[in-house]
Write a protein that holds these residues in place. Structure first.
Motif, PDB file in Angstrom:
ATOM      1  N   THR A  26     -13.281 -36.014 -26.026  1.00 42.07           N
ATOM      2  CA  THR A  26     -12.349 -36.970 -26.613  1.00 42.07           C
ATOM      3  C   THR A  26     -12.687 -38.380 -26.160  1.00 42.07           C
ATOM      4  OG1 THR A  26     -10.570 -35.351 -26.714  1.00 42.07           O
ATOM      5  CG2 THR A  26      -9.931 -37.663 -26.720  1.00 42.07           C
ATOM      6  N   VAL A  27     -12.715 -39.306 -27.104  1.00 45.72           N
ATOM      7  CA  VAL A  27     -12.912 -40.725 -26.790  1.00 45.72           C
ATOM      8  C   VAL A  27     -11.599 -41.422 -27.114  1.00 45.72           C
ATOM      9  CG1 VAL A  27     -14.310 -42.781 -27.178  1.00 45.72           C
ATOM     10  CG2 VAL A  27     -15.343 -40.509 -27.425  1.00 45.72           C
ATOM     11  N   ARG A  28     -10.821 -41.700 -26.106  1.00 49.10           N
ATOM     12  CA  ARG A  28      -9.452 -42.157 -26.310  1.00 49.10           C
ATOM     13  C   ARG A  28      -9.378 -43.584 -26.856  1.00 49.10           C
ATOM     14  NH1 ARG A  28      -6.458 -43.246 -22.574  1.00 49.10           N
ATOM     15  NH2 ARG A  28      -4.491 -42.790 -23.649  1.00 49.10           N
ATOM     16  N   SER A  29      -8.455 -43.767 -27.785  1.00 52.31           N
ATOM     17  CA  SER A  29      -8.038 -45.099 -28.260  1.00 52.31           C
ATOM     18  C   SER A  29      -9.214 -45.967 -28.728  1.00 52.31           C
ATOM     19  CB  SER A  29      -7.262 -45.825 -27.154  1.00 52.31           C
ATOM     20  OG  SER A  29      -6.122 -45.100 -26.774  1.00 52.31           O
ATOM     21  N   ILE A  30      -9.995 -45.441 -29.663  1.00 49.58           N
ATOM     22  CA  ILE A  30     -11.064 -46.247 -30.260  1.00 49.58           C
ATOM     23  C   ILE A  30     -10.439 -47.364 -31.089  1.00 49.58           C
ATOM     24  CG2 ILE A  30     -13.044 -46.248 -31.824  1.00 49.58           C
ATOM     25  CD1 ILE A  30     -13.468 -43.307 -31.110  1.00 49.58           C
ATOM     26  N   GLN A  31     -10.905 -48.585 -30.886  1.00 46.79           N
ATOM     27  CA  GLN A  31     -10.363 -49.750 -31.580  1.00 46.79           C
ATOM     28  C   GLN A  31     -11.314 -50.324 -32.625  1.00 46.79           C
ATOM     29  OE1 GLN A  31      -7.272 -49.160 -30.583  1.00 46.79           O
ATOM     30  NE2 GLN A  31      -6.836 -51.307 -30.220  1.00 46.79           N
ATOM     31  N   GLY A  32     -12.594 -50.091 -32.458  1.00 47.01           N
ATOM     32  CA  GLY A  32     -13.575 -50.627 -33.399  1.00 47.01           C
ATOM     33  C   GLY A  32     -14.922 -49.980 -33.166  1.00 47.01           C
ATOM     34  N   ALA A  33     -15.806 -50.069 -34.141  1.00 44.68           N
ATOM     35  CA  ALA A  33     -17.102 -49.407 -34.033  1.00 44.68           C
ATOM     36  C   ALA A  33     -18.135 -50.139 -34.889  1.00 44.68           C
ATOM     37  CB  ALA A  33     -16.992 -47.949 -34.482  1.00 44.68           C
ATOM     38  N   GLU A  34     -19.390 -49.925 -34.556  1.00 41.66           N
ATOM     39  CA  GLU A  34     -20.492 -50.464 -35.352  1.00 41.66           C
ATOM     40  C   GLU A  34     -21.726 -49.615 -35.084  1.00 41.66           C
ATOM     41  OE1 GLU A  34     -20.080 -52.310 -38.019  1.00 41.66           O
ATOM     42  OE2 GLU A  34     -19.970 -54.331 -37.163  1.00 41.66           O
TER      43      GLU A  34
END
Length: 287
Positions: A198-206
């Motif tokens: 689990t990767v908690r609380s992702i806010q943004g990605a690229e």
């Protein structure tokens, strides 16, 4: 009369500039006093009203930056401050009235468009991908995803420029799966990939090369990379932001010909936003 108005405007402008200078100094001072194991190599401090417009997601077309707040889209020069274009009402009436959309999250630029995660915050009935024209910042089209699979909003989306697949997760706080959709075929579902952790609380990605980089608001505001094919997760580094700060979106840009991560955070007083620069580990870079 005109002279008096001009004088008042000058005074107000001076006062505003003074307040911004004070806010900039105070927020930088707070940040400097709490830098344990900080790994950013440069940072831009955006204060006042500008911080509001840079408070959620960010992406780049290689020549400029795009930021979202809860309801706006703004395009700036690569310095993050000089505004080039803005849509201060980026959630159209149709979306707000029919779907109760109230929140624009993480952004991703692809092929002349800005893809945005849109949410009916705290209801989670309509996870929507908004597609905005990068030149006008106006909504071109939108797609409602399956809320039985996307179970708690859509805080971020990211498009792989190599194949046009849009990625998101199944849950905003505790994701277990990565979903892929085809942007060229009306957001047709392509695959589901189980995450190795689990990767908690992702806010943004690229995307960088063939890996998905994600910025979080977990305990250390860490940045991870995820293999979009098999779901393998590994941590790149902890950001270790000042206490009560909030990790936000991220993008990948070039500086002096080298790729760097640009990641955003709101300061603990919520009157400023930092755009911080981080090196990309060498083992992720080809050649």
């Amino acid at each position: 009369m005109n002279g008096q108005i001009t004088k008042v405007n000058r005074i107000l402008s001076s006062v505003f500039a003074f307040v911004l200078a004070i806010l900039s100094t105070v927020t930088l001072w707070i940040d400097m006093l709490s830098e344990p194991q900080r790994c950013d190599t440069a940072k831009t401090n955006i204060v006042g009203v500008g911080a509001y417009f840079c408070s959620q997601g960010m992406t780049t077309d290689g020549e400029s930056l795009f930021f979202s707040s809860k309801s706006t889209l703004v395009q700036t020069e690569m310095n993050g401050k000089t505004v080039l274009n803005a849509n201060y009402f980026a959630i159209p009436k149709e979306l707000s009235e029919k779907y109760s959309i109230k929140h624009i999250g993480g952004l991703s630029y692809y092929n002349g468009y800005i893809y945005a995660g849109l949410e009916d915050s705290k209801k989670w009935n309509y996870p929507i991908v908004g597609v905005y024209d990068a030149k006008t910042l106006e909504l071109s089209e939108f797609y409602v995803l399956d809320s039985e699979k996307i179970t708690r909003g859509l805080p971020w989306v990211c498009v792989n420029p190599e194949n046009g697949l849009l990625y998101c997760c199944d849950h905003s706080k505790e994701p277990t799966k990565l979903f892929a959709f085809d942007t060229a075929d009306h957001m047709r579902p392509i695959r589901e990939v189980q995450l190795s952790e689990t990767v908690r609380s992702i806010q943004g990605a690229e995307f960088f090369e063939s890996t998905l980089l994600v910025a979080t608001n977990d305990g250390t505001q860490a940045i991870y990379n995820i293999n979009p094919e098999n779901g393998a997760v590994s941590k790149l580094f902890d950001r270790n932001l000042t206490k009560f700060s909030e990790g936000e979106g991220m993008t990948v840009a070039k500086k002096d010909g080298k790729p760097v991560i640009l990641a955003m955070d709101m300061g603990p007083l919520f009157v400023n936003a930092f755009v911080r620069e981080y090196e990309i580990p060498g083992d992720l870079q080809k050649g």
